[in-house]
Scaffold this active site. Structure first.
Site, PDB file in Angstrom:
ATOM      1  N   GLU A 173      19.873  60.204  20.949  1.00  0.00           N
ATOM      2  CA  GLU A 173      19.229  61.465  21.958  1.00  0.00           C
ATOM      3  C   GLU A 173      17.676  60.541  21.141  1.00  0.00           C
ATOM      4  O   GLU A 173      17.500  61.018  20.395  1.00  0.00           O
ATOM      5  CB  GLU A 173      19.746  63.147  20.939  1.00  0.00           C
ATOM      6  CG  GLU A 173      20.879  63.003  21.329  1.00  0.00           C
ATOM      7  CD  GLU A 173      20.722  64.773  21.986  1.00  0.00           C
ATOM      8  OE1 GLU A 173      19.759  65.664  20.799  1.00  0.00           O
ATOM      9  OE2 GLU A 173      21.701  64.897  22.131  1.00  0.00           O
TER      10      GLU A 173
ATOM     11  N   GLU B 181      28.859  64.747  23.272  1.00  0.00           N
ATOM     12  CA  GLU B 181      27.934  65.434  22.826  1.00  0.00           C
ATOM     13  C   GLU B 181      28.654  66.719  23.523  1.00  0.00           C
ATOM     14  O   GLU B 181      27.604  66.424  24.716  1.00  0.00           O
ATOM     15  CB  GLU B 181      27.286  65.400  21.390  1.00  0.00           C
ATOM     16  CG  GLU B 181      27.226  64.392  20.954  1.00  0.00           C
ATOM     17  CD  GLU B 181      25.943  65.226  20.159  1.00  0.00           C
ATOM     18  OE1 GLU B 181      24.986  66.492  20.134  1.00  0.00           O
ATOM     19  OE2 GLU B 181      25.507  63.493  19.875  1.00  0.00           O
TER      20      GLU B 181
HETATM   21  C1  FCB Z   1      22.609  66.909  19.454  1.00  0.00           C
HETATM   22  C2  FCB Z   1      23.117  65.856  18.195  1.00  0.00           C
HETATM   23  C3  FCB Z   1      23.510  66.031  17.604  1.00  0.00           C
HETATM   24  C4  FCB Z   1      23.915  67.812  16.743  1.00  0.00           C
HETATM   25  C5  FCB Z   1      24.301  68.290  18.117  1.00  0.00           C
HETATM   26  C6  FCB Z   1      23.880  69.941  17.658  1.00  0.00           C
HETATM   27  O1  FCB Z   1      21.198  67.454  19.571  1.00  0.00           O
HETATM   28  O2  FCB Z   1      23.116  64.655  18.699  1.00  0.00           O
HETATM   29  O3  FCB Z   1      23.039  65.493  16.224  1.00  0.00           O
HETATM   30  O4  FCB Z   1      23.165  67.911  15.907  1.00  0.00           O
HETATM   31  O5  FCB Z   1      23.466  68.416  18.536  1.00  0.00           O
END
Ligand code: FCB
Length: 447
Positions: A165, A352
């Site tokens: 990210e 994620e």
């Molecule tokens: C994402 C991040 C991760 C965590 C989640 C909830 O944006 O990559 O580290 O904080 O959100």
């Protein structure tokens, strides 16, 4: 109906060094920008600090035991740059190398494929003092760091991720609510350009090793915005700006199409934000990748009027998950967009996805986390549909293995499948942990 996923589908969970490791002052580790940022009064909700976090620096065996309980076949974690190179460059910290070696060996022994991120937001503070990502020298610094990682762990890691990210650097340099806490958009735009160059150079370096197993990619989160009132000029503009100027477009365009988009260039011009570039930069950035990692949390509907009210009420820290609506169906749209608009023809992994509970909801509610199960099911429903529609989706990583240091939201937002008792560092499986362990074993779930 039982939704079965393709054979060899990757089921994993994800964490990041600064969020779980702790051991901030041990065995020669240097400071990261998050250690320092956490010292600014008010920067982190309730004054949370990453010093100890989940103490994974000492509890790596327990972490791997949990991964086994969950039945996952891959684990996504990140390296702490300042544990490996305490000053960011120069002297390698052997204790840091040993820590990750132990983790990787344990994973392999248990048939769990490592998916390792080089940079998940925790820049060595020493490098920040020299301008951090705002200084073009970062490209050399990062390449040196990447070389140490690849020399030590190359083919022992199945999936390498250069950056997680990149937008976090924009937030940290431009909007101030992430480390290092600066408020300078021009600097932030320059920093992002350098970050993309770091990515490109690291991929080039990676290719020079000719690894047999290891693959390399990048993780870009996509929060796709849609106009709340289609046709309404204000809403349409809001969604476009969020997507192209302040969202995924600023990365996906240079990474996969080459150069900055017309929208972004016009915005740079109008606002005197044009980053300095050199000849060849955009070729460096646009490296062929082996896979793309998608962090997907939600789709967002932009209604300018409603947004104005929400902005007033917006809590500090956290991400957009404080929006009340849930749009798992956006996943399908986002995956198709990657193929149609950005011409991705490489495997895609959801690297994620998850849902927070507030610490204030209390331990019992946190342990009986049906809301999380329902939410993950709703996302997996569309993941399954994407596979049926021909999207090359190869895996899913749930955020997160256990509750951890959630950046500016500190310890208030709990995302884990395991509940972390921060006093004792005991990890207790939530209802979702049991559910997820059934999903991974059955390679699917009953809707
Ligand atoms: C994402 C991040 C991760 C965590 C989640 C909830 O944006 O990559 O580290 O904080 O959100």
């Amino acid at each position: 109906m039982f939704l079965k996923f393709p054979e060899n589908f990757t089921w994993g969970v994800a964490t990041a060094a600064a969020q779980i490791e702790g051991g901030a002052y041990e065995d020669g580790r240097g400071l990261s920008i998050w250690d320092v940022f956490a010292g600014i009064p008010g920067a982190i909700k309730n004054g949370g600090r990453p010093d100890k976090a989940c103490d994974s620096y000492h509890l790596v065996e327990r972490d791997v035991e949990m991964l086994r309980e969950l039945g996952v076949n891959s684990y996504r974690f990140s390296f702490s740059w300042s544990r490996i190179l305490p000053d960011g460059t120069g002297k390698v910290n052997e204790a840091g190398i040993a820590y990750y070696r132990k983790l990787i060996e344990l994973l392999k022994k248990n048939g769990i494929k490592p998916n390792a991120t080089m940079y998940h937001w925790d820049l060595p503070y020493q490098l920040q003092l020299q301008g951090g990502f705002g200084n073009r020298e970062i490209v050399k610094w990062f390449t040196e760091y990447a070389k140490v990682l690849l020399d030590n762990f190359g083919d022992d890691v199945d999936f390498w991720v250069t950056f997680n990210e990149p937008i976090a650097t924009y937030v940290g340099y431009g909007a101030g609510f992430f480390a290092p806490g600066l408020h300078n958009e021009k600097y932030a735009r320059q920093a992002l350009h350098h970050l993309l160059l770091c990515h490109g150079e690291a991929v080039k370096l990676f290719r020079s090793y000719n690894f047999k197993i290891a693959k390399i990619g990048i993780v870009v989160d996509i929060w796709r915005h849609y106009p709340g009132r289609p046709g309404n000029a204000e809403d349409e503009k809001m969604a476009r700006v969020s997507n192209e100027i302040r969202g995924y477009g600023m990365f996906l365009h240079p990474l996969f199409l080459g150069g900055y988009s017309k929208d972004l260039l016009a915005y740079f011009e109008e606002n005197d934000l044009m980053p300095k570039t050199e000849e060849g930069d955009f070729e460096t950035i646009k490296q062929p990748l082996d896979f793309y990692g998608l962090n997907f949390y939600n789709g967002l509907i932009d209604n300018a009027e409603k947004m104005r009210e929400m902005q007033k009420a917006r809590k500090e820290g956290g991400n957009y998950q404080d929006r009340p609506e849930s749009h798992p169906e956006a996943l399908l749209d986002v995956l198709h967009m990657l193929v149609d608009k950005y011409h991705l023809d490489i495997p895609i992994y959801i690297t994620e996805n998850g849902l927070p509970y507030d610490d204030n909801e209390g331990k019992e509610a946190n342990l009986q986390d049906d809301r999380r199960i329902d939410y993950v099911k709703s996302v997996l429903h569309f993941a399954h549909r994407a596979v049926e529609e021909g999207i090359n989706l190869r895996g899913y990583y749930l955020w997160s293995l256990m509750d951890n240091f959630e950046w500016s939201a500190g310890y208030c937002a709990r995302y884990g499948l395991y509940y972390t008792e921060y006093e004792t560092e005991e990890r207790i499986p939530k209802k979702s942990a049991k559910w997820y362990s059934e999903v991974t074993r059955a390679n699917g779930f009953e809707e």
